[in-house]
Design a protein around this motif. Sequence first.
Motif, PDB file in Angstrom:
ATOM      1  N   MET A   1       6.950  48.631  30.673  1.00 13.35           N
ATOM      2  CA  MET A   1       7.325  48.319  32.053  1.00 13.35           C
ATOM      3  C   MET A   1       6.359  47.289  32.622  1.00 13.35           C
ATOM      4  O   MET A   1       5.162  47.373  32.419  1.00 13.35           O
ATOM      5  CB  MET A   1       7.282  49.595  32.905  1.00 13.35           C
ATOM      6  CG  MET A   1       7.779  49.397  34.329  1.00 13.35           C
ATOM      7  SD  MET A   1       7.630  50.910  35.323  1.00 13.35           S
ATOM      8  CE  MET A   1       8.690  52.007  34.378  1.00 13.35           C
ATOM      9  N   GLN A   2       6.923  46.285  33.318  1.00 10.88           N
ATOM     10  CA  GLN A   2       6.093  45.222  33.876  1.00 10.88           C
ATOM     11  C   GLN A   2       5.244  45.742  35.034  1.00 10.88           C
ATOM     12  O   GLN A   2       5.717  46.517  35.864  1.00 10.88           O
ATOM     13  CB  GLN A   2       6.975  44.070  34.362  1.00 10.88           C
ATOM     14  CG  GLN A   2       6.179  42.875  34.872  1.00 10.88           C
ATOM     15  CD  GLN A   2       7.092  41.727  35.256  1.00 10.88           C
ATOM     16  OE1 GLN A   2       8.302  41.814  35.109  1.00 10.88           O
ATOM     17  NE2 GLN A   2       6.513  40.652  35.747  1.00 10.88           N
ATOM     18  N   GLN A   3       3.987  45.312  35.074  1.00 10.64           N
ATOM     19  CA  GLN A   3       3.089  45.743  36.140  1.00 10.64           C
ATOM     20  C   GLN A   3       3.516  45.122  37.463  1.00 10.64           C
ATOM     21  O   GLN A   3       3.818  43.931  37.532  1.00 10.64           O
ATOM     22  CB  GLN A   3       1.654  45.339  35.823  1.00 10.64           C
ATOM     23  CG  GLN A   3       0.625  45.896  36.784  1.00 10.64           C
ATOM     24  CD  GLN A   3      -0.788  45.510  36.418  1.00 10.64           C
ATOM     25  OE1 GLN A   3      -1.334  44.562  36.963  1.00 10.64           O
ATOM     26  NE2 GLN A   3      -1.389  46.238  35.499  1.00 10.64           N
ATOM     27  N   PRO A   4       3.568  45.920  38.534  1.00  2.00           N
ATOM     28  CA  PRO A   4       3.910  45.353  39.843  1.00  2.00           C
ATOM     29  C   PRO A   4       2.829  44.393  40.312  1.00  2.00           C
ATOM     30  O   PRO A   4       1.679  44.455  39.861  1.00  2.00           O
ATOM     31  CB  PRO A   4       3.994  46.585  40.742  1.00  2.00           C
ATOM     32  CG  PRO A   4       3.144  47.611  40.070  1.00  2.00           C
ATOM     33  CD  PRO A   4       3.294  47.362  38.600  1.00  2.00           C
ATOM     34  N   ALA A   5       3.216  43.526  41.213  1.00  5.23           N
ATOM     35  CA  ALA A   5       2.266  42.543  41.733  1.00  5.23           C
ATOM     36  C   ALA A   5       1.139  43.230  42.490  1.00  5.23           C
ATOM     37  O   ALA A   5       1.358  44.154  43.269  1.00  5.23           O
ATOM     38  CB  ALA A   5       2.981  41.561  42.655  1.00  5.23           C
ATOM     39  N   ILE A   6      -0.081  42.777  42.235  1.00  5.96           N
ATOM     40  CA  ILE A   6      -1.248  43.224  42.993  1.00  5.96           C
ATOM     41  C   ILE A   6      -1.547  42.150  44.030  1.00  5.96           C
ATOM     42  O   ILE A   6      -1.687  40.970  43.698  1.00  5.96           O
ATOM     43  CB  ILE A   6      -2.457  43.443  42.072  1.00  5.96           C
ATOM     44  CG1 ILE A   6      -2.167  44.561  41.067  1.00  5.96           C
ATOM     45  CG2 ILE A   6      -3.696  43.774  42.891  1.00  5.96           C
ATOM     46  CD1 ILE A   6      -3.243  44.770  40.032  1.00  5.96           C
ATOM     47  N   PHE A 237       4.237  57.289  44.617  1.00  5.51           N
ATOM     48  CA  PHE A 237       4.962  56.019  44.697  1.00  5.51           C
ATOM     49  C   PHE A 237       5.684  55.733  43.379  1.00  5.51           C
ATOM     50  O   PHE A 237       6.871  55.373  43.373  1.00  5.51           O
ATOM     51  CB  PHE A 237       4.005  54.859  45.015  1.00  5.51           C
ATOM     52  CG  PHE A 237       3.343  54.934  46.360  1.00  5.51           C
ATOM     53  CD1 PHE A 237       4.048  55.359  47.480  1.00  5.51           C
ATOM     54  CD2 PHE A 237       2.011  54.584  46.510  1.00  5.51           C
ATOM     55  CE1 PHE A 237       3.436  55.429  48.731  1.00  5.51           C
ATOM     56  CE2 PHE A 237       1.390  54.642  47.743  1.00  5.51           C
ATOM     57  CZ  PHE A 237       2.104  55.071  48.852  1.00  5.51           C
ATOM     58  N   MET A 238       4.974  55.883  42.287  1.00  5.43           N
ATOM     59  CA  MET A 238       5.556  55.575  40.983  1.00  5.43           C
ATOM     60  C   MET A 238       6.664  56.561  40.623  1.00  5.43           C
ATOM     61  O   MET A 238       7.738  56.154  40.166  1.00  5.43           O
ATOM     62  CB  MET A 238       4.460  55.567  39.912  1.00  5.43           C
ATOM     63  CG  MET A 238       3.454  54.437  40.076  1.00  5.43           C
ATOM     64  SD  MET A 238       2.269  54.280  38.703  1.00  5.43           S
ATOM     65  CE  MET A 238       1.271  55.749  38.958  1.00  5.43           C
ATOM     66  N   LEU A 271      -2.591  52.124  36.829  1.00  9.28           N
ATOM     67  CA  LEU A 271      -1.303  51.648  36.344  1.00  9.28           C
ATOM     68  C   LEU A 271      -1.243  51.678  34.816  1.00  9.28           C
ATOM     69  O   LEU A 271      -0.209  52.056  34.229  1.00  9.28           O
ATOM     70  CB  LEU A 271      -1.044  50.217  36.850  1.00  9.28           C
ATOM     71  CG  LEU A 271      -0.830  50.075  38.361  1.00  9.28           C
ATOM     72  CD1 LEU A 271      -0.746  48.600  38.737  1.00  9.28           C
ATOM     73  CD2 LEU A 271       0.436  50.804  38.819  1.00  9.28           C
ATOM     74  N   GLU A 272      -2.342  51.306  34.189  1.00  2.60           N
ATOM     75  CA  GLU A 272      -2.385  51.348  32.720  1.00  2.60           C
ATOM     76  C   GLU A 272      -2.277  52.779  32.198  1.00  2.60           C
ATOM     77  O   GLU A 272      -1.608  53.049  31.190  1.00  2.60           O
ATOM     78  CB  GLU A 272      -3.659  50.682  32.219  1.00  2.60           C
ATOM     79  CG  GLU A 272      -3.660  49.169  32.391  1.00  2.60           C
ATOM     80  CD  GLU A 272      -4.999  48.531  32.061  1.00  2.60           C
ATOM     81  OE1 GLU A 272      -5.884  49.269  31.548  1.00  2.60           O
ATOM     82  OE2 GLU A 272      -5.157  47.328  32.321  1.00  2.60           O
ATOM     83  N   GLU A 273      -2.941  53.712  32.882  1.00  2.04           N
ATOM     84  CA  GLU A 273      -2.844  55.128  32.492  1.00  2.04           C
ATOM     85  C   GLU A 273      -1.400  55.617  32.573  1.00  2.04           C
ATOM     86  O   GLU A 273      -0.978  56.469  31.786  1.00  2.04           O
ATOM     87  CB  GLU A 273      -3.711  55.986  33.414  1.00  2.04           C
ATOM     88  CG  GLU A 273      -5.209  55.843  33.159  1.00  2.04           C
ATOM     89  CD  GLU A 273      -6.033  56.587  34.191  1.00  2.04           C
ATOM     90  OE1 GLU A 273      -5.423  57.280  35.060  1.00  2.04           O
ATOM     91  OE2 GLU A 273      -7.266  56.484  34.162  1.00  2.04           O
ATOM     92  N   ALA A 274      -0.636  55.059  33.511  1.00  2.00           N
ATOM     93  CA  ALA A 274       0.754  55.448  33.690  1.00  2.00           C
ATOM     94  C   ALA A 274       1.688  54.685  32.753  1.00  2.00           C
ATOM     95  O   ALA A 274       2.900  54.864  32.803  1.00  2.00           O
ATOM     96  CB  ALA A 274       1.174  55.257  35.130  1.00  2.00           C
ATOM     97  N   GLY A 275       1.118  53.826  31.919  1.00  2.00           N
ATOM     98  CA  GLY A 275       1.934  53.048  30.991  1.00  2.00           C
ATOM     99  C   GLY A 275       2.639  51.865  31.629  1.00  2.00           C
ATOM    100  O   GLY A 275       3.649  51.372  31.115  1.00  2.00           O
TER     101      GLY A 275
END
Length: 276
Positions: A1-6, A237-238, A271-275
């Motif tokens: 899954m693509q990381q959301p914008a920070i 949120f996720m 976010l990385e921990e959540a994949g």
Amino acid sequence: MQQPAIATFYDHIADIAKQEGCSVPEALREAGKLGVMALEVSCFNTAGQADKLAGELSEAGMGVTAMPSFFSFESDTDVESQAEKIFADAKTIGARKLLVIPGFIPEGADREACTRQIIDCTKRLGELADRAGFALTMEDFDNERSPISDSSGMLRFMDAVPGLTACFDTGNFYFAGEDALDAFERLRGCIGHVHLKDRSLTEDFGTEPRKTVDGSPMHPSPVGAGVIPMGELLEKFMDGGYNGPYTIEHYGAEPMLECLKRSVEWLRARLEEAGI
């Protein structure tokens, strides 16, 4: 899954430039190195210099997640006139979402009557924005004269204005004495934007405290280092399917660059921990 914008705020970039003794373009590059991909740029930032800002953002490769837009609907019901300049500046910088701060209750005014007027004007703004291609969102604004300082106030506006979403500011419910996790449950179905803001009880990242509605002091904090349950909120949120940008916010922080660095590192790790 693509990381959301920070994302973070243009105001924070300006603070970095001032505190670190560098130019705004240099501060933008530093933020980009940390992983910031976009900014929130307010109507105060664009006033008289929207073209200049658009050039800075383009050169830095930064997008715009939203434009915080202040209106005076408590005293001025000419919605069209107020919207015209903000819409023009938003188009210039490439903002397609407006974060609406609709007005404040004047001291001594009839709060209920003033709130109804502000809601009516916001409904008209929503109609104009829809025609112009803008989405509207609204946050729990940390000012006791704001009609949207808590989840109840926000829900009243969400119910009245078609298409209006909630910008969930994680730190501002603390200002109002409301539990952020409870507020999430109340707003769960209408969250369309997120500000990640933590609060500290110490002066590590800011010397001048803000005050909550009950008079308690609160200070800026890197995300994940303060008293707000940021990890639990991020999971909610996720789990709830939110896939929009996360805008890191810590007005008044110093040093701002270090605070931003720690906030981005915390968010990227979660976010990385959540994949993601």
